[in-house]
Design a protein around this motif. Sequence first.
Motif, PDB file in Angstrom:
ATOM      1  N   GLY A 109      32.626  -5.325 -45.715  1.00  0.00           N
ATOM      2  CA  GLY A 109      32.444  -6.498 -45.349  1.00  0.00           C
ATOM      3  C   GLY A 109      33.443  -7.051 -44.326  1.00  0.00           C
ATOM      4  N   GLU A 110      34.369  -6.018 -43.999  1.00  0.00           N
ATOM      5  CA  GLU A 110      35.390  -6.140 -42.965  1.00  0.00           C
ATOM      6  C   GLU A 110      34.835  -6.100 -41.654  1.00  0.00           C
ATOM      7  OE1 GLU A 110      39.346  -3.989 -42.205  1.00  0.00           O
ATOM      8  OE2 GLU A 110      38.114  -3.210 -43.839  1.00  0.00           O
ATOM      9  N   SER A 111      35.117  -6.976 -40.554  1.00  0.00           N
ATOM     10  CA  SER A 111      34.876  -6.953 -39.201  1.00  0.00           C
ATOM     11  C   SER A 111      35.967  -5.862 -38.421  1.00  0.00           C
ATOM     12  CB  SER A 111      34.928  -8.334 -38.883  1.00  0.00           C
ATOM     13  OG  SER A 111      34.795  -8.259 -37.314  1.00  0.00           O
ATOM     14  N   VAL A 112      35.265  -5.117 -37.803  1.00  0.00           N
ATOM     15  CA  VAL A 112      36.106  -4.139 -37.046  1.00  0.00           C
ATOM     16  C   VAL A 112      35.745  -3.918 -35.608  1.00  0.00           C
ATOM     17  CG1 VAL A 112      36.914  -2.795 -39.108  1.00  0.00           C
ATOM     18  CG2 VAL A 112      34.957  -2.122 -37.993  1.00  0.00           C
ATOM     19  N   PRO A 113      36.446  -3.342 -34.797  1.00  0.00           N
ATOM     20  CA  PRO A 113      36.222  -3.244 -33.196  1.00  0.00           C
ATOM     21  C   PRO A 113      35.384  -1.708 -33.590  1.00  0.00           C
ATOM     22  CG  PRO A 113      38.360  -2.768 -33.507  1.00  0.00           C
ATOM     23  CD  PRO A 113      38.021  -3.405 -34.952  1.00  0.00           C
ATOM     24  N   VAL A 114      34.643  -1.545 -32.579  1.00  0.00           N
ATOM     25  CA  VAL A 114      33.898   0.141 -32.819  1.00  0.00           C
ATOM     26  C   VAL A 114      33.893   0.792 -31.268  1.00  0.00           C
ATOM     27  CG1 VAL A 114      31.809   1.382 -33.336  1.00  0.00           C
ATOM     28  CG2 VAL A 114      32.208  -0.988 -34.298  1.00  0.00           C
ATOM     29  N   MET A 115      34.321   1.848 -31.287  1.00  0.00           N
ATOM     30  CA  MET A 115      34.384   2.731 -29.896  1.00  0.00           C
ATOM     31  C   MET A 115      34.039   4.032 -30.235  1.00  0.00           C
ATOM     32  SD  MET A 115      37.883   3.833 -28.172  1.00  0.00           S
ATOM     33  CE  MET A 115      37.975   4.957 -26.686  1.00  0.00           C
ATOM     34  N   HIS A 116      33.292   4.656 -29.051  1.00  0.00           N
ATOM     35  CA  HIS A 116      33.032   5.902 -29.052  1.00  0.00           C
ATOM     36  C   HIS A 116      34.195   6.678 -28.746  1.00  0.00           C
ATOM     37  CE1 HIS A 116      28.782   7.041 -29.994  1.00  0.00           C
ATOM     38  NE2 HIS A 116      28.200   6.173 -29.431  1.00  0.00           N
ATOM     39  N   ALA A 117      35.107   6.718 -29.820  1.00  0.00           N
ATOM     40  CA  ALA A 117      36.639   7.395 -29.383  1.00  0.00           C
ATOM     41  C   ALA A 117      36.511   8.778 -29.521  1.00  0.00           C
ATOM     42  CB  ALA A 117      37.411   6.597 -30.526  1.00  0.00           C
ATOM     43  N   CYS A 118      35.446   9.477 -30.044  1.00  0.00           N
ATOM     44  CA  CYS A 118      35.319  10.836 -30.394  1.00  0.00           C
ATOM     45  C   CYS A 118      34.245  11.647 -29.251  1.00  0.00           C
ATOM     46  CB  CYS A 118      35.016  11.015 -31.717  1.00  0.00           C
ATOM     47  SG  CYS A 118      35.501  12.777 -32.192  1.00  0.00           S
ATOM     48  N   GLY A 119      33.783  10.609 -28.564  1.00  0.00           N
ATOM     49  CA  GLY A 119      33.064  11.346 -27.547  1.00  0.00           C
ATOM     50  C   GLY A 119      31.389  11.565 -27.964  1.00  0.00           C
ATOM     51  N   HIS A 120      31.216  11.251 -29.143  1.00  0.00           N
ATOM     52  CA  HIS A 120      29.688  11.500 -29.691  1.00  0.00           C
ATOM     53  C   HIS A 120      28.792  10.948 -28.739  1.00  0.00           C
ATOM     54  CE1 HIS A 120      31.471  12.136 -33.988  1.00  0.00           C
ATOM     55  NE2 HIS A 120      32.308  12.708 -33.163  1.00  0.00           N
ATOM     56  N   ASP A 121      29.203  10.093 -27.921  1.00  0.00           N
ATOM     57  CA  ASP A 121      27.874   9.549 -26.692  1.00  0.00           C
ATOM     58  C   ASP A 121      27.795  10.554 -25.671  1.00  0.00           C
ATOM     59  OD1 ASP A 121      30.653   9.323 -25.906  1.00  0.00           O
ATOM     60  OD2 ASP A 121      30.432   7.378 -25.198  1.00  0.00           O
ATOM     61  N   THR A 122      28.667  11.467 -25.543  1.00  0.00           N
ATOM     62  CA  THR A 122      28.381  12.354 -24.523  1.00  0.00           C
ATOM     63  C   THR A 122      27.586  13.558 -25.048  1.00  0.00           C
ATOM     64  OG1 THR A 122      30.244  13.930 -25.065  1.00  0.00           O
ATOM     65  CG2 THR A 122      30.776  12.419 -23.529  1.00  0.00           C
ATOM     66  N   HIS A 123      27.667  13.839 -26.402  1.00  0.00           N
ATOM     67  CA  HIS A 123      26.919  14.661 -27.174  1.00  0.00           C
ATOM     68  C   HIS A 123      25.466  14.125 -27.184  1.00  0.00           C
ATOM     69  CE1 HIS A 123      30.605  15.449 -29.841  1.00  0.00           C
ATOM     70  NE2 HIS A 123      30.795  15.759 -28.654  1.00  0.00           N
ATOM     71  N   VAL A 124      25.101  12.929 -27.649  1.00  0.00           N
ATOM     72  CA  VAL A 124      24.003  12.297 -27.507  1.00  0.00           C
ATOM     73  C   VAL A 124      23.249  12.309 -26.043  1.00  0.00           C
ATOM     74  CG1 VAL A 124      22.504  10.209 -27.935  1.00  0.00           C
ATOM     75  CG2 VAL A 124      24.300  10.821 -29.473  1.00  0.00           C
ATOM     76  N   ALA A 125      23.843  12.003 -25.146  1.00  0.00           N
ATOM     77  CA  ALA A 125      23.261  11.978 -23.703  1.00  0.00           C
ATOM     78  C   ALA A 125      23.115  13.351 -23.076  1.00  0.00           C
ATOM     79  CB  ALA A 125      24.379  11.155 -22.625  1.00  0.00           C
ATOM     80  N   THR A 126      24.017  14.210 -23.387  1.00  0.00           N
ATOM     81  CA  THR A 126      23.646  15.508 -22.815  1.00  0.00           C
ATOM     82  C   THR A 126      22.513  16.433 -23.599  1.00  0.00           C
ATOM     83  OG1 THR A 126      25.553  16.520 -24.149  1.00  0.00           O
ATOM     84  CG2 THR A 126      26.081  15.932 -22.077  1.00  0.00           C
ATOM     85  N   LEU A 127      22.588  15.952 -24.964  1.00  0.00           N
ATOM     86  CA  LEU A 127      21.298  16.519 -25.700  1.00  0.00           C
ATOM     87  C   LEU A 127      20.135  16.010 -25.440  1.00  0.00           C
ATOM     88  CD1 LEU A 127      20.453  18.686 -27.592  1.00  0.00           C
ATOM     89  CD2 LEU A 127      20.830  17.322 -29.700  1.00  0.00           C
TER      90      LEU A 127
END
Length: 423
Positions: A109-127
């Motif tokens: 129930g905590e509100s937190v900021p979210v970021m692709h700070a580990c770069g998993h977005d590059t993994h999804v896009a390149t795959l």
Amino acid sequence: MTTPTARVLAHLDDIRPWLEGLYRHLHAHPELSMAEHATAQRVVDEVRSLTGGEELEVLTGIGGPSVCAVVRNGEGPTVLLRADTDGLPVEEATGLDYASQVRATTTTGESVPVMHACGHDTHVATLLATLRLLLLERAAWSGTLVLVFQPAEEQFNGAESMVADGLTERLPRPDVALGQHVLTGAAGSVMVSPGPIMASCDDFRIVLHGMGAHGSSPHRGIDPVVMAASLVMRLQTVVSRQVSPQATAVVTVGRIQAGTKTNIIPDHAVLEGTVRTYDDEVAARCLQIIERTVRAEAEAWGAPEPQFETFDHLPVTDNTPEATARVRAALAVELGEDQVRDFEPEMGSEDFSELPNAWGAPYCYWGFGAFDAELWARSEAAGTEGQDFPSNHSPRFAPVLQPTLDTGVRAMVAAAMAWVGQG
Ligand SMILES: [Zn+2]
Ligand SMILES: [Zn+2]
């Protein structure tokens, strides 16, 4: 003569605008572990937009918001290609025009900021780009591709829950599994080595029970805060004094929580930490010493029996030598020998290997660089890369768009083609 891999990658120029747009979108819209629903939907939409016909099968929701795509393209080996999809509760400070502004609510129930700070977005896009390219040039390869877009790597339970949800019955058995991670390093380069490259992980939770009292009368209670402080110091000797100096191990207490107010001695304290090693026996020994020390500490205080439990076990990532030699050779041909470096073994952990381990299949996991090559080379020469560049999980982790994305695509295509390529 054009190689089959070159024929597949000849289309990269055409799809680059789409690839970069997709990456920017994913980067701006990160999601927390096991909440990657929009990401999974985008993956499904992208896969369905490809002309795969009846040979392209999409499976969703195995063990969480996962997406698997199976492409059958004639006789040949079955190759599993994996990307992890989750972001982290980090407030992005990259200053990029596509930086994340996302906030999300955690399961507590905590509100937190979210970021692709580990770069998993590059993994999804390149795959996704890898799939798109391979479908554009089907005559260049033969075999079965199994793409796995896996949730919750950061929470260490994504691969585990996919396996628990029948992954091995629902997907064809792979002859090899391939995965990659964007890392600190020169963009354009890759890091690959056989054998153990990432540590095993065993997280633990300790609850120390004391006896609550007024802060001004400590003698009327049993103070779990002091007990916790003493225990944390004792645990520093697990590795330094009780594990062989030949072994590699880390014991870290990363979280302590106790009390509510200055003048109240609380009645319990919670400690959580992690054990990282390259050897199951060393891990078991560390955990045994930790548990013994926890019980002895409580006993020394005349405190109630403490609780000790472990969770989030991850195996060592141990690249299969033959498969890794094949990947390394393919990467050297595609990217150039000078762009292929050794993967420096690290104490970080990764759940990728749980997927191939579920079948007992061989695998190779490698890294690709994220930062401007010239700046990286200068820092490397000065020995200051650690200070000059943010690491994965940093709020400032910002891979340069290119040649990072192209390299991730070229590496994944070349590695997959080392099994399914024709001729
Ligand atoms: Zn990470
Ligand atoms: Zn990661």
